[in-house]
Design a protein around this motif. Structure first.
Motif, PDB file in Angstrom:
ATOM      1  N   PRO A 676       0.832  -1.215   0.000  1.00  0.00           N
ATOM      2  CA  PRO A 676       0.000   0.000   0.000  1.00  0.00           C
ATOM      3  C   PRO A 676       0.860   1.257   0.000  1.00  0.00           C
ATOM      4  O   PRO A 676       1.961   1.274   0.558  1.00  0.00           O
ATOM      5  CB  PRO A 676      -0.812  -0.124   1.292  1.00  0.00           C
ATOM      6  N   LEU A 677       0.363   2.284  -0.626  1.00  0.00           N
ATOM      7  CA  LEU A 677       1.063   3.555  -0.687  1.00  0.00           C
ATOM      8  C   LEU A 677       1.191   4.128   0.720  1.00  0.00           C
ATOM      9  O   LEU A 677       0.213   4.288   1.434  1.00  0.00           O
ATOM     10  CB  LEU A 677       0.298   4.541  -1.577  1.00  0.00           C
ATOM     11  N   GLY A 678       2.423   4.399   1.127  1.00  0.00           N
ATOM     12  CA  GLY A 678       2.668   4.893   2.474  1.00  0.00           C
ATOM     13  C   GLY A 678       2.767   3.799   3.506  1.00  0.00           C
ATOM     14  O   GLY A 678       2.981   4.077   4.683  1.00  0.00           O
ATOM     15  N   GLY A 679       2.592   2.554   3.096  1.00  0.00           N
ATOM     16  CA  GLY A 679       2.720   1.433   4.015  1.00  0.00           C
ATOM     17  C   GLY A 679       1.501   1.170   4.864  1.00  0.00           C
ATOM     18  O   GLY A 679       1.521   0.305   5.740  1.00  0.00           O
ATOM     19  N   VAL A 680       0.376   1.904   4.635  1.00  0.00           N
ATOM     20  CA  VAL A 680      -0.834   1.738   5.442  1.00  0.00           C
ATOM     21  C   VAL A 680      -2.010   1.512   4.501  1.00  0.00           C
ATOM     22  O   VAL A 680      -2.157   2.207   3.492  1.00  0.00           O
ATOM     23  CB  VAL A 680      -1.094   2.988   6.319  1.00  0.00           C
TER      24      VAL A 680
END
Length: 773
Positions: A676-680
């Motif tokens: 996921p974009l941003g890791g979240v």
């Protein structure tokens, strides 16, 4: 006189005297106790306006002249009193206020009269005028109930029914009211014993009777004057045109009220045909700015035709239906485009209320579908046709009437382009509406109708070959293919015709110049020569729909005509056309979903899909392209196929470059793309719990203790009076309505009964015309 006298007055009535009733006459005012004071009051107010009157002579002649003058004055005052009843509410309030203040602020010359003079004037009034005068002011209301006035009313009335002994102590006014109420109850009881009222068990018939009952008394109360509506006058006259009837101001009101005489006339065939002519035909002798004839009268005629009594006549009389649908005959040109909306609405009402009966009529009239097809360019009529198609009970009739072949026949090279476009759009919409009924006779016939399939392919390939014809034909073919479900085991005839012409479609994909010269397009990333236009995109959509029908013979035929190789060449040739990439990716995904293992391996070997995927990823750093995401999707699809297809697995395991890519580069790409974009992982706003956990929601909670919120809470108390009412979401629920307003209705029922206008209208019929002697 009545058969039974009031209690306590039987002996007096036997002797010819007046029955004894409670004397509720108002006490004589102080102004009347002294003749001198009364004369001074009246004379003082009029001293400046009148000369001094000569002394009265004792001769009979002078006395007679004085009586005639008094009668003239009384008559004039009586007329003025009757006219006062027409004053509005503001005048009444002012008059009441002046009554309260008195003195020099008197409202009129009548204020100068004492009560005895006013009562004497009231004695010359008829019942209607006396009731009207009682509404002028509070004082007059009391004087109008003077016993001597109502005693004469009671004794001169022509009572028709016996009257039980009334309670003692009633005034003559109260006795008169009780007697009239008894008359009404007796008349109603006699009417209920009638045969017609015994058969009328529903409340609607009883309500209609009450309305007619009051109409009879109303007409009698007005002493024979002609208060008929304009409609009744015209119906009595006869020999009028329908337009003349619709122009009357009373027509709509009488129609809404359900006047029997008007409805009897309107349900006649001649009247209905006249209404159809006004609603559906443009007047030839009408000016362009005559809005009344061009818009209002047709709308009134349409609303009349859509009413229940007239709709029922259409079903009972097929001649009227023939007249209605004759307006669709395009040869006569009788139905203009501005009036087709009225025709469609009338037919929709007929179909909604009597679907079975209307379809039965359609079955006996083969020309109905011909009329629809002839007006394929009319949006209102096509919407009507779509409503008919969107109902399973019409499919057998539409099949028998050859609706689809007639529409396909409009796809002719000799027809104007707008006709071809309209026919295409109608066919696509009809096929879309048929999706819930894929097993109906109409849909099955579409799949296997030889004439339909041949005409479609002939139209697409007809010379000269043009992109316009191909696009129209492709739209129809795709709509037909989308109707095919897995329940259809045998290959439909329409698919057979498409496969027989795969070379034609593949040739246009390979060489679009077959359609004519095409202008090259220079973009910021690529020079397109030729560009990928809508015709070739339509062919891709056709192949997607064809492949997803699930018939193995389709894959074999496409492989035989090198369709997959041509598609893969187009995929890599147009590096930044994601629409093309998406369509071709769908085709290969359909190929890898449950098809024959050997056929899948043959297609993969012949088109070289595996090698071209690997080459594209290794060359990604040197050549930036827009199809890498679609290639990653196809690579993952290949990995899934190896789990259940041994021939495909053996093919991929024998390719060293693929194994290196599948075990090394592809997992790394998937990990990057799946992170996921941003890791979240983004929260879903559709989740109620996540929504209220949002950080941004906290700032709104600050208002709970703020001044603005507090002020709102203080102001909210103003609406406490409305808390007793609950909000009814479903206005169609009678139970909810009854619960909400039950208390109010009970309070209304407990209110004391008072005589109203209808009551006194009936009472007037019992009295002689004019003032009571």
């Amino acid at each position: 006189m009545a058969d039974v006298s009031p209690s306590g007055a039987a002996a007096a009535e036997a002797e010819g005297a007046t029955p004894e009733v409670a004397n509720l006459e108002p006490e004589a005012p102080a102004a009347a106790t002294s003749d001198t004071q009364q004369v001074d009051t009246v004379a003082g107010a009029q001293a400046d306006a009148k000369p001094e009157q000569p002394e009265e002579d004792d001769t009979e002649e002078e006395e007679g002249d004085g009586d005639s003058e008094d009668d003239a004055v009384v008559n004039e005052l009586t007329q003025q009193v009757a006219l006062l009843g027409s004053s509005d509410e503001s005048d009444d309030e002012e008059l009441d206020e002046r009554h309260a203040t008195g003195g020099e602020e008197a409202a009129s010359c009548f204020e100068l009269l004492d009560d005895e003079a006013v009562i004497r004037i009231f004695s010359y009034l008829s019942l209607e005028d006396l009731v009207t005068a009682s509404e002028v002011s509070c004082k007059w209301n009391l004087l109008a109930k003077y016993d001597s006035l109502w005693q004469r009313m009671y004794e001169s009335a022509n009572w028709q029914h016996p009257f039980p002994s009334p309670p003692s102590g009633l005034s003559w006014y109260e006795l008169f009211v009780q007697r009239v109420k008894n008359e009404i109850e007796c008349v109603m009881a006699e009417a209920m014993e009638d045969e017609e009222m015994e058969e009328a068990e529903d409340a609607e018939t009883a309500e209609q009777f009450n309305k007619n009952f009051l109409d009879v008394f109303s007409q009698a109360a007005y002493q024979g004057r002609d208060y008929r509506s304009e409609v009744d006058v015209l119906l009595d006259k006869g020999g009028f045109a329908m337009e003349e009837l619709l122009n009357l101001d009373d027509f709509v009101n009488d129609l809404r009220a359900g006047k029997d005489r008007l409805l009897v006339y309107l349900v006649s065939p001649e009247a209905i045909k006249g209404l159809l002519n006004i609603a559906l035909v443009e007047p030839s002798d009408c000016a362009e700015d005559d809005r009344r004839r061009l818009q209002q009268l047709p709308h009134i005629a349409f609303q009349t035709l859509a009413s229940d009594p007239l709709v029922e006549q259409f079903i009972q009389n097929h001649d009227l239906l023939d007249t209605l649908f004759s307006y669709l005959d395009a040869k006569d040109g009788a139905l203009s485009r501005s009036k087709s909306g009225y025709f469609a609405k009338i037919t929709e009402v007929l179909f909604e209320k009597y679907p079975t009966e209307l379809v039965a009529f359609f079955r006996t009239r083969d020309e109905i579908t011909t009329y629809f097809v002839g007006n394929a360019d009319d949006n209102f009529l096509m919407e009507l046709l779509f409503k008919l198609v969107d109902c399973g009970i019409t499919h057998q009739w539409l099949h028998d009437a050859d609706l689809i072949p007639q529409l396909v026949a409009l796809l002719d090279v000799d027809s104007p382009q707008d006709v071809q476009e309209n026919a295409t759009q109608v066919l696509v919409n009809v096929f879309t509406l048929c999706q819930p009924w894929t097993q109906s006779v109409l849909v099955i016939d579409i799949f296997n109708n030889e004439a339909v399939a041949e005409n479609l392919m002939r139209y697409i390939k007809s010379e000269p070959v043009t992109g316009f014809k191909i696009k129209q034909g492709l739209s129809v073919l795709i709509a037909v293919l989308n109707l095919i479900t897995e329940d259809l085991i045998e290959v439909p005839l329409i698919i057979t015709h498409i496969m027989e012409n795969l070379d034609f479609f593949a040739g246009i994909l390979r060489d679009p110049l077959l359609l004519g010269d095409m202008q090259s397009i220079a973009t910021t990333v690529q020079f397109l020569d030729p560009p990928f236009g809508s015709v070739r995109l339509g062919i891709l959509e056709l192949f997607v729909a064809l492949l997803y029908t699930g018939y193995p013979v389709v894959v074999a035929e496409m492989e035989q005509h090198n369709v997959f190789t041509i598609l893969l060449d187009l995929f890599f040739a147009y590096k930044w056309n994601n629409i093309v990439h998406h369509q071709i990716t769908q085709i290969f995904s359909g190929l890898l979903c449950g098809n024959d293992d050997d056929m899948m391996r043959t297609v993969l070997e012949k088109c070289g899909l595996v090698g071209r995927i690997v080459t594209a990823f290794f060359a990604e750093e040197q050549d930036k392209v827009g199809y890498m995401g679609h290639l990653r999707e196809l690579a993952n699809e290949l990995l899934k196929v190896t789990k259940y297809s041994a021939p495909v697995a053996l093919l991929l395991e024998g390719d060293d470059q693929w194994m290196e890519f599948a075990l090394g580069r592809l997992p790394e790409i998937n990990e990057v793309e799946d992170t996921p974009l941003g890791g979240v992982v983004a929260r879903s706003l559709t989740d109620e719990e996540d929504y209220y956990d949002m950080d941004g929601y906290d700032e709104y909670e600050e208002y709970e203790e703020g001044d603005a919120y507090g002020a709102y809470e203080e102001g909210a108390s103003d609406e406490d009076e409305y808390e007793e009412y609950e909000v009814v979401d479903d206005y169609s629920s009678e139970a909810a309505y009854d619960d909400q307003y039950a208390e109010e209705e009970e309070e209304e029922e407990e209110e004391e009964w008072t005589p109203g206008a209808a009551f006194f209208l009936h009472a007037a019929t019992l009295l002689p015309s004019g003032p009571v002697p």
